[in-house]
Enzyme design. Structure first.
Site, mmCIF file in Angstrom:
data_model
loop_
_atom_site.group_PDB
_atom_site.id
_atom_site.type_symbol
_atom_site.label_atom_id
_atom_site.label_comp_id
_atom_site.label_asym_id
_atom_site.label_seq_id
_atom_site.Cartn_x
_atom_site.Cartn_y
_atom_site.Cartn_z
ATOM 1 N N GLU A 124 0.821 -1.214 0.000
ATOM 2 C CA GLU A 124 0.000 0.000 0.000
ATOM 3 C C GLU A 124 0.855 1.264 0.000
ATOM 4 O O GLU A 124 0.508 2.279 -0.620
ATOM 5 C CB GLU A 124 -0.922 -0.019 1.238
ATOM 6 N N ILE A 131 -1.609 7.843 1.376
ATOM 7 C CA ILE A 131 -2.942 7.862 0.737
ATOM 8 C C ILE A 131 -3.374 6.436 0.416
ATOM 9 O O ILE A 131 -2.641 5.702 -0.245
ATOM 10 C CB ILE A 131 -2.910 8.641 -0.607
ATOM 11 N N LYS A 200 5.384 4.484 -10.039
ATOM 12 C CA LYS A 200 4.087 4.460 -9.346
ATOM 13 C C LYS A 200 2.928 4.236 -10.329
ATOM 14 O O LYS A 200 2.009 3.474 -10.031
ATOM 15 C CB LYS A 200 3.913 5.755 -8.556
HETATM 16 N N1 HSE Z 1 10.613 11.367 -3.681
HETATM 17 C C1 HSE Z 1 9.282 10.854 -3.603
HETATM 18 C C2 HSE Z 1 8.325 12.006 -3.829
HETATM 19 C C3 HSE Z 1 9.079 10.217 -2.261
HETATM 20 O O1 HSE Z 1 8.766 13.150 -3.844
HETATM 21 O O2 HSE Z 1 7.130 11.784 -4.012
HETATM 22 C C4 HSE Z 1 7.842 9.382 -2.119
HETATM 23 O O3 HSE Z 1 7.783 8.319 -2.997
#
Ligand code: HSE
Length: 415
Positions: A124, A131, A200
């Protein structure tokens, strides 16, 4: 009593230990069992930690302890994280992780091993920090066909763009500030070149559409070329520039996926997602648009998601949570040049009026944008008809052959 191990005591790892300790009572109530940290793996010493007696430098000690049934991997990076996670799953331990690089590169393989061994592999925290997004997509929205996902998935670049938009700060100054405040990754290229957002959106795409999407298949652009002039032109157009990771189904069973700076209208639900916050829009065929918003990074928000996965593992120690996707081949991802879009263009030309007329004729209609104090040889416009990126590129080349220099293009997204 459920015994767990934490691999890594960096920002997220120390947060996991902190949350498990500070919320021990409520967590035990929710998990219906007390959770004890049996080991923390780190190459460094932490003599002043209240948990100093749990530290080990020997991964095998954890692997060989049959009492440890759940392992939280919060080291980051691919190696040795992958070998450790694989070994845990092959040795009867469920794993939870915040490691997006690991899930994006090895998710299909690790989910398969978890399935074979009737264990859980949960992540998660790998997208959107604190989130909730993995569970909502895999469970709460399960009755929907997901049509599209688009998100601001990287806090650092969102912080930089917000500073450029709201305070007219240059890209370089905003990046330096993000680094000073500790938001950027150790190597800021992962943030500003879009790789973190790419990992992501790959995870979300794999989950929503059921096949693994590897980051190297995804057209990825960062925000390093975005200037304050582009920000001003976006404002004149009626929106803002955000780094968007997006994925949607195409009619031929493939997916169109990319990460790039995009202009989105001020009315978009993502337009006011500012600073280090993340926002993820999931377009379901039944639900319509559902938007998830919150802190996408940081010690305690991310730790909260890791601990929630630990609780879920405790509750499902003898049963598998159904989280799975198949492996895929590169032809599953459609060529991004087939993406149909409107495009913002900034160019340099000796005679901007003449160039505008040529662009208008070439694209079958373009609208000119203006900004205060623009140099006389700068022309900005946006195309009015949807065209594939391949066609747009071809027409821009024709403009260059007519003497213009195309300095920047940004997709205009319908979000
Ligand atoms: N460097 C990443 C960001 C950290 O700024 O979103 C979280 O994945």
């Amino acid at each position: 009593m459920m015994k767990v191990a934490i691999l890594g005591h960096g920002t997220v790892g120390s947060g996991v230990a902190e949350v498990l300790t500070s919320h021990a009572e409520s967590i035990a109530r929710r998990a219906k069992e007390e959770i004890e940290i049996q080991y923390i793996l780190d190459i460094r010493d932490f003599p002043d930690s209240p948990l100093h007696d749990r530290f080990t430098k020997d991964f095998n000690q954890i692997l060989q302890d049959p009492e440890v049934k759940i392992v939280a991997e919060v080291m980051g990076g691919l190696h040795p994280a992958f070998d450790y996670v694989k070994a845990c799953l092959e040795n009867g331990k469920s794993v939870v992780t915040s490691n997006k690089e690991l899930v994006a590169a090895k998710g299909a393989e690790l989910l398969k091993i978890a399935q074979k061994n009737n264990l859980n592999f949960l992540f998660e925290a790998s997208v959107g920090g604190g989130i909730p997004i993995i569970r909502p997509i895999s469970q709460c929205l399960a009755a929907n066909e997901v049509l599209e996902i688009a998100g601001i998935l990287n806090g650092t670049t969102n912080f930089i763009l917000t500073k450029m938009i709201r305070e007219s700060m240059t890209f370089e100054d905003a990046l330096a500030l993000a680094q000073k405040l500790g938001y950027a990754e150790r190597n800021p290229a992962a943030d500003i070149e879009g790789h973190d957002a790419c990992r992501k959106i790959c995870i979300l795409a794999s989950l929503a559409f059921g096949k693994h999407v590897y980051p190297e298949w995804v057209h990825t652009e960062g925000i390093t070329k975005v200037t304050l002039s582009d920000v001003e032109y976006a404002d004149a157009w009626g929106g803002v520039i955000k780094l968007i990771g997006s994925v949607k189904h195409t009619d031929n069973g493939k997916i169109m996926i990319m990460v790039a700076p995009m202009m989105i209208p001020r009315e978009s639900q993502l337009a006011n997602v500012d600073d280090v916050f993340n926002g993820i829009l999931v377009r379901g065929d039944e639900t319509g648009d559902v938007v998830f918003y919150g802190k996408g990074a940081g010690k305690l928000p991310t730790a909260s998601a890791v601990v929630a996965d630990i609780i879920d593992c405790v509750k499902h120690v003898k049963a598998r949570k159904y989280l799975y996707w198949d492996d895929a081949t590169a032809d599953y991802v459609e060529d991004y040049r087939k993406n149909e879009t409107l495009m913002y263009v900034r160019a340099t030309a000796e005679d901007c009026d003449a160039l505008f007329d040529k662009a208008d004729a070439l694209f079958g209609g373009v609208s000119r944008l203006s900004r205060f104090d623009a140099p006389e040889n700068e022309l900005a416009f946006y195309t009015e008809k949807l065209m594939s990126e391949a066609v747009i590129e071809e027409k821009l080349q024709q403009l260059q052959q007519m003497g213009a220099q195309v300095d920047m293009t940004i997709r205009i997204a319908d979000l």
